[in-house]
Design an enzyme around this catalytic site. Structure first.
Site, short mmCIF file in Angstrom:
data_model
loop_
_atom_site.label_atom_id
_atom_site.label_comp_id
_atom_site.label_asym_id
_atom_site.label_seq_id
_atom_site.Cartn_x
_atom_site.Cartn_y
_atom_site.Cartn_z
CG ASP A 198 -0.27 -0.22 2.56
OD1 ASP A 198 0.94 -0.50 2.57
OD2 ASP A 198 -0.94 -0.10 3.60
CG ASP A 231 6.17 6.28 6.55
OD1 ASP A 231 6.33 7.39 6.04
OD2 ASP A 231 5.95 6.12 7.77
#
Ligand code: IMP
Ligand code: MG
Length: 183
Positions: free
Chosen positions: A108, A111
């Site tokens: 998804d 980061d």
């Protein structure tokens, strides 16, 4: 606080739509085509890391037209500050022997890069035929470990985002778009 006020506050935290349903659908279609072209005729295994990537996985696998299998993993990484405190902990593992597949990780968001870096190293050690990483979102400004996806659909600034599988405190995963979350 009554239920109505609670709902208003819940909705108010969806600050603004960053990527619309239509924009996501178009990018997913393109990713499906890329997978079709890259692996045409070869045994592929799409692997997504729960929970965040479940919506993206559901759409990507339906955008692929060549035969493929799907698999799921649940991974948690433990760190002391910025230093890795050990290998990634797999709380749910794949049930396939990946040495027989071209593995495509469907993630998804990247980061800090820690989770995916660990998962990729772990899966590489199992000798897949090949391994590629496709991520829906990338926040390169937040990177702590040097990690780059093979395909990234959208690069975003350092916002905390929700929707399309991504959560804040387990909520908002069911929004059909990606939004910025804010107080
Ligand atoms: P990393 O190990 O720091 O790259 O962590 C990536 C994971 O953190 C993702 O798979 C998400 O589950 C979560 N994450 C990172 N940024 C966000 C965000 O903006 N919204 C929701 N979840 C996020
Ligand atoms: Mg995740």
């Amino acid at each position: 606080m009554n239920a109505k006020m609670g709902m208003d506050e819940f909705n108010r935290k969806i600050k603004r739509v960053l990527i619309s349903e239509e924009e996501i659908a178009e990018a997913v279609k393109k990713a499906g085509k890329q997978i079709d072209e890259l692996y045409d005729g070869n045994p592929i295994l799409l692997v997504s890391i729960l929970k965040g990537a479940f919506v993206f996985m559901a759409d990507v696998c339906r955008a692929v037209t060549v035969p493929c299998e799907i698999g799921f993993m649940c991974a948690k990484s433990y760190y002391n500050g910025t230093v890795s405190a050990g290998a990634v902990k797999i709380t749910m593992d794949l049930d396939q022997d990946i040495s027989k597949y071209h593995v495509v990780i469907i993630e998804d968001i990247i980061d800090t890069g820690r989770t995916l870096n660990d998962v990729v190293n772990l899966l590489k050690a199992r000798n897949p035929l090949s391994l590629e990483v496709i991520t829906l979102l990338d926040k390169p400004s937040r990177r702590v470990v040097d990690f780059k996806a093979d395909v990234s659909l959208f690069t975003i600034p350092d916002y905390f985002v929700i929707g399309y599988g991504l959560d804040c405190g387990e909520h908002y995963r069911n929004l059909p778009y990606i939004a910025e979350y804010g107080e």
